[in-house]
Design a protein around this motif. Structure first.
Motif, PDB file in Angstrom:
ATOM      1  N   LEU A 167      11.439  11.209  -7.409  1.00  0.00           N
ATOM      2  CA  LEU A 167      10.460  10.191  -7.055  1.00  0.00           C
ATOM      3  C   LEU A 167       9.865   9.600  -8.329  1.00  0.00           C
ATOM      4  O   LEU A 167       9.539  10.332  -9.261  1.00  0.00           O
ATOM      5  CB  LEU A 167       9.344  10.800  -6.201  1.00  0.00           C
ATOM      6  CG  LEU A 167       9.754  11.379  -4.858  1.00  0.00           C
ATOM      7  CD1 LEU A 167       8.549  12.023  -4.188  1.00  0.00           C
ATOM      8  CD2 LEU A 167      10.342  10.304  -3.964  1.00  0.00           C
ATOM      9  N   GLU A 168       9.742   8.278  -8.337  1.00  0.00           N
ATOM     10  CA  GLU A 168       9.129   7.599  -9.468  1.00  0.00           C
ATOM     11  C   GLU A 168       7.975   6.750  -8.948  1.00  0.00           C
ATOM     12  O   GLU A 168       8.105   6.062  -7.937  1.00  0.00           O
ATOM     13  CB  GLU A 168      10.147   6.722 -10.186  1.00  0.00           C
ATOM     14  CG  GLU A 168      11.227   7.521 -10.870  1.00  0.00           C
ATOM     15  CD  GLU A 168      12.175   6.632 -11.650  1.00  0.00           C
ATOM     16  OE1 GLU A 168      11.816   5.470 -11.953  1.00  0.00           O
ATOM     17  OE2 GLU A 168      13.271   7.105 -11.951  1.00  0.00           O
ATOM     18  N   PHE A 169       6.893   6.782  -9.643  1.00  0.00           N
ATOM     19  CA  PHE A 169       5.719   6.007  -9.267  1.00  0.00           C
ATOM     20  C   PHE A 169       5.321   5.112 -10.423  1.00  0.00           C
ATOM     21  O   PHE A 169       5.509   5.451 -11.596  1.00  0.00           O
ATOM     22  CB  PHE A 169       4.545   6.933  -8.912  1.00  0.00           C
ATOM     23  CG  PHE A 169       4.842   7.838  -7.748  1.00  0.00           C
ATOM     24  CD1 PHE A 169       4.763   7.344  -6.445  1.00  0.00           C
ATOM     25  CD2 PHE A 169       5.184   9.165  -7.943  1.00  0.00           C
ATOM     26  CE1 PHE A 169       5.040   8.166  -5.363  1.00  0.00           C
ATOM     27  CE2 PHE A 169       5.447   9.982  -6.875  1.00  0.00           C
ATOM     28  CZ  PHE A 169       5.377   9.489  -5.579  1.00  0.00           C
ATOM     29  N   LYS A 170       4.747   3.971 -10.033  1.00  0.00           N
ATOM     30  CA  LYS A 170       4.218   3.040 -11.027  1.00  0.00           C
ATOM     31  C   LYS A 170       2.699   3.052 -10.903  1.00  0.00           C
ATOM     32  O   LYS A 170       2.141   3.500  -9.902  1.00  0.00           O
ATOM     33  CB  LYS A 170       4.748   1.633 -10.774  1.00  0.00           C
ATOM     34  CG  LYS A 170       6.245   1.547 -10.905  1.00  0.00           C
ATOM     35  CD  LYS A 170       6.705   0.155 -10.587  1.00  0.00           C
ATOM     36  CE  LYS A 170       8.226   0.151 -10.546  1.00  0.00           C
ATOM     37  NZ  LYS A 170       8.765  -0.962  -9.821  1.00  0.00           N
ATOM     38  N   ILE A 171       2.071   2.583 -11.890  1.00  0.00           N
ATOM     39  CA  ILE A 171       0.616   2.498 -11.852  1.00  0.00           C
ATOM     40  C   ILE A 171       0.220   1.599 -10.678  1.00  0.00           C
ATOM     41  O   ILE A 171       0.828   0.578 -10.421  1.00  0.00           O
ATOM     42  CB  ILE A 171       0.068   1.944 -13.182  1.00  0.00           C
ATOM     43  CG1 ILE A 171       0.438   2.901 -14.312  1.00  0.00           C
ATOM     44  CG2 ILE A 171      -1.433   1.716 -13.103  1.00  0.00           C
ATOM     45  CD1 ILE A 171       0.015   2.445 -15.676  1.00  0.00           C
ATOM     46  N   ARG A 172      -0.780   2.026  -9.941  1.00  0.00           N
ATOM     47  CA  ARG A 172      -1.356   1.365  -8.794  1.00  0.00           C
ATOM     48  C   ARG A 172      -0.496   1.484  -7.528  1.00  0.00           C
ATOM     49  O   ARG A 172      -0.752   0.804  -6.547  1.00  0.00           O
ATOM     50  CB  ARG A 172      -1.673  -0.098  -9.079  1.00  0.00           C
ATOM     51  CG  ARG A 172      -2.642  -0.275 -10.223  1.00  0.00           C
ATOM     52  CD  ARG A 172      -3.464  -1.492 -10.009  1.00  0.00           C
ATOM     53  NE  ARG A 172      -4.182  -1.876 -11.211  1.00  0.00           N
ATOM     54  CZ  ARG A 172      -5.362  -1.364 -11.553  1.00  0.00           C
ATOM     55  NH1 ARG A 172      -5.942  -0.495 -10.809  1.00  0.00           N
ATOM     56  NH2 ARG A 172      -5.950  -1.776 -12.659  1.00  0.00           N
ATOM     57  N   ASP A 173       0.543   2.328  -7.522  1.00  0.00           N
ATOM     58  CA  ASP A 173       1.281   2.622  -6.287  1.00  0.00           C
ATOM     59  C   ASP A 173       0.400   3.449  -5.386  1.00  0.00           C
ATOM     60  O   ASP A 173      -0.372   4.297  -5.835  1.00  0.00           O
ATOM     61  CB  ASP A 173       2.576   3.393  -6.577  1.00  0.00           C
ATOM     62  CG  ASP A 173       3.704   2.507  -7.056  1.00  0.00           C
ATOM     63  OD1 ASP A 173       3.535   1.282  -6.971  1.00  0.00           O
ATOM     64  OD2 ASP A 173       4.721   3.074  -7.504  1.00  0.00           O
ATOM     65  N   ARG A 174       0.519   3.208  -4.121  1.00  0.00           N
ATOM     66  CA  ARG A 174      -0.244   3.985  -3.151  1.00  0.00           C
ATOM     67  C   ARG A 174       0.696   5.026  -2.548  1.00  0.00           C
ATOM     68  O   ARG A 174       1.807   4.709  -2.138  1.00  0.00           O
ATOM     69  CB  ARG A 174      -0.806   3.096  -2.063  1.00  0.00           C
ATOM     70  CG  ARG A 174      -1.841   2.173  -2.596  1.00  0.00           C
ATOM     71  CD  ARG A 174      -2.380   1.318  -1.513  1.00  0.00           C
ATOM     72  NE  ARG A 174      -3.285   0.369  -2.092  1.00  0.00           N
ATOM     73  CZ  ARG A 174      -4.515   0.191  -1.685  1.00  0.00           C
ATOM     74  NH1 ARG A 174      -4.973   0.873  -0.685  1.00  0.00           N
ATOM     75  NH2 ARG A 174      -5.264  -0.698  -2.277  1.00  0.00           N
TER      76      ARG A 174
END
Length: 182
Positions: A167-174
């Motif tokens: 899993l990869e998340f970016k800044i401001r992902d909910r």
């Protein structure tokens, strides 16, 4: 077959050596006079303490009995207390508990760890063979269960490996975080 010959020859040797020990000869005489109530002479002339074989120390016979018990096949004795409780039902001699403790201490020094070897007695009765058969059947069932568990574990591992994704998340992902109380 060879083990049975060894066991029966040990029993015969115990019987033969009893006539060479002055203490056991005195006890045999006392049995004849009805003065030694804990002892008896069996039909083949063997002196017994209740039902236990009286073992003399002529020619190191007691040490040979300990070695035979320690190196045979049917029970485990990881310490001197367990081996003593196994052997005391079959054999009798003065100082048996100390001899067993000394023997096991030497074994632990030589091996560097506790012994875990099986034991086999002078006579294997039909009931004992039945019990051994049940033990072997239980062992076989344990092997089958172990194989099933290994197969299931392998399946579960392969299933989770296939479904696993990074899993990869970016800044401001909910994201939804599921937290359960313990």
């Amino acid at each position: 077959m060879v083990q049975e010959v060894v066991r029966s020859s040990l029993g015969a040797e115990i019987r033969e050596r009893q006539v060479l020990d002055p203490i056991l000869i005195k006890i045999k005489n006392d049995v004849g006079k009805k003065q030694a109530v804990a002892f008896e002479i069996s039909g083949d002339g063997t002196l017994r303490c209740q039902v236990r074989l009286c073992v003399t120390n002529v020619d190191g016979l007691q040490q040979r009995v300990l070695a035979e018990v320690h190196e045979s096949r049917y029970a485990f004795h990881p310490n001197s207390t367990i081996m003593y409780h196994d052997i005391k039902d079959i054999y009798w001699w003065n100082g048996i508990k100390k001899n067993v403790a000394d023997y096991m201490a030497k074994c632990m020094v030589l091996n560097g760890r506790r012994c875990r070897s099986p034991i086999e007695w002078l006579e294997v009765k039909e009931e004992d063979m039945f019990v051994l058969d049940l033990v072997y059947q239980a062992i076989e069932k344990f092997k089958v269960i172990r194989d099933w568990l290994i197969a299931i574990q392998s399946f579960q591992k392969s299933y989770t490996d296939v479904r696993h994704r990074e899993l990869e998340f970016k800044i401001r992902d909910r994201v939804f975080l599921n937290v359960s109380p313990r």
